[in-house]
Write an enzyme that holds these catalytic residues in place. Structure first.
Site, PDB file in Angstrom:
ATOM      1  N   LYS A   1     -34.464   3.087 -44.299  1.00  0.00           N
ATOM      2  CA  LYS A   1     -35.788   3.396 -43.763  1.00  0.00           C
ATOM      3  C   LYS A   1     -36.620   2.861 -44.631  1.00  0.00           C
ATOM      4  CE  LYS A   1     -34.188   7.055 -40.673  1.00  0.00           C
ATOM      5  NZ  LYS A   1     -34.259   8.212 -40.674  1.00  0.00           N
TER       6      LYS A   1
ATOM      7  N   GLN B   1     -35.121  14.571 -42.012  1.00  0.00           N
ATOM      8  CA  GLN B   1     -33.699  13.854 -41.870  1.00  0.00           C
ATOM      9  C   GLN B   1     -32.709  15.159 -41.802  1.00  0.00           C
ATOM     10  OE1 GLN B   1     -33.008  10.557 -41.979  1.00  0.00           O
ATOM     11  NE2 GLN B   1     -31.029  11.185 -41.336  1.00  0.00           N
TER      12      GLN B   1
ATOM     13  N   ASP C   1     -39.425  10.385 -34.269  1.00  0.00           N
ATOM     14  CA  ASP C   1     -38.096  10.489 -33.827  1.00  0.00           C
ATOM     15  C   ASP C   1     -37.849  11.103 -32.281  1.00  0.00           C
ATOM     16  OD1 ASP C   1     -36.043  10.002 -35.829  1.00  0.00           O
ATOM     17  OD2 ASP C   1     -35.933  11.878 -36.628  1.00  0.00           O
TER      18      ASP C   1
END
Length: 295
Positions: A53, A97, A120
């Site tokens: 990422k 995460q 997200d």
């Protein structure tokens, strides 16, 4: 004749190139889209994904940060980090995460993220917006990437029967919402299968588009695929393989060699959905920056 391969790596690369114009336009307004990833602990798979990422952000000309916290970080300490990032004007997109250590309540942490920075797409505000077709909502990156794969390979979703295997909040449910929407990449008739679906093969064989995200290695076999269907394999699983140097190989949730003989198009694993997930995360971050300007 074997099915056409849907190359997520190539499509993702092309889409990131297209994003350059949006990033340049934001730069003219003095804004550099910023994404921060918070990583708690040392989960190997998470570390690899976070590194990818960060690299993708830097290549796109975006501001990128990774905050690494030890596994023993308390929930209160993590929430304090989230609060600080919520208030940071340089950060337009934020994600924590998953999975988190067991002593931390993941739901509480995700709810603490400002919905305007929740790239997200897991906050209930964004889940609701996506469900009703509000374009200001952030679509979860993986189903968003699947939708783009279908659009960019000119797979007709309008009027098609899409069968989704898996009902997770990360893939299955938002995927159904996107395919049901009234617009490009939508207007499909959607069936969602799950662990309690009876005779699941009889259902999957009805799918003009079959999307599999169940987390079970090679669960869908060739005889579960409708001849001529488009198969999107979201799964990434490690299976032991003594013939490889690493001792394992990556497979999807679909038995690829069998399904490829039946389908007209199919995503490989790796190189299919995975690269699109990171690409759409960048798109969501740029969207967040645009919406921040327009507040």
């Amino acid at each position: 004749m074997e099915a056409q391969l849907i190359d997520g790596t190539a499509i993702g690369k092309a889409m990131r190139g297209e994003l350059a114009a949006d990033i340049a336009a934001l730069a003219q307004k003095g804004v550099q889209p910023g994404l921060v990833v918070v990583l708690v602990g040392e989960n190997p798979a998470s570390q690899v994904y976070v590194k990818m990422k960060g690299k993708a952000c830097e290549e796109a000309g975006m501001h990128s940060e990774t905050i690494r916290l030890p596994a023993e970080t308390s929930e209160a300490e993590l929430l304090a980090v989230v609060d600080r990032l919520n208030a940071d004007p340089k950060i337009h997109g934020m994600l924590v995460q998953l999975p988190l250590p067991k002593h931390i309540n993941s739901e509480r942490v995700l709810l603490r993220i400002d919905p305007a920075k929740d790239v997200d797409g897991f906050h209930p505000v964004n889940v609701g917006k996506v469900s009703i077709g509000d374009p200001t909502g952030f679509r979860p990156a993986t189903p968003y990437g699947v939708q783009q794969l279908l659009l960019r390979t000119k797979v007709e979703t309008k009027g098609a029967h899409a069968v989704i295997v898996g009902r997770s909040n990360i893939v299955g449910r938002p995927m159904a919402a996107l395919l049901l929407q009234n617009g490009p990449g939508g207007n499909a008739t959607v069936t969602v299968c799950h662990s309690n679906t009876r005779d699941i093969g009889s259902v999957t064989r009805q799918g003009d588009i079959l999307i599999v995200a169940i987390g079970k290695p090679e669960f869908v076999t060739g005889d579960m695929v409708k001849p001529g269907a488009v198969v999107i394999d979201v799964g990434v699983n490690r299976v032991e393989d003594a013939a490889t140097k690493s001792g394992y190989r990556l497979v999807g949730d679909v038995q690829f060699s069998e399904a490829r003989k039946v389908a007209t198009a199919i995503t490989p694993v790796p190189g299919g959905v995975g690269p699109m997930t990171i690409t759409m995360l960048l798109y969501n971050t740029v969207q967040a920056a645009r919406q921040w300007i327009g507040r």
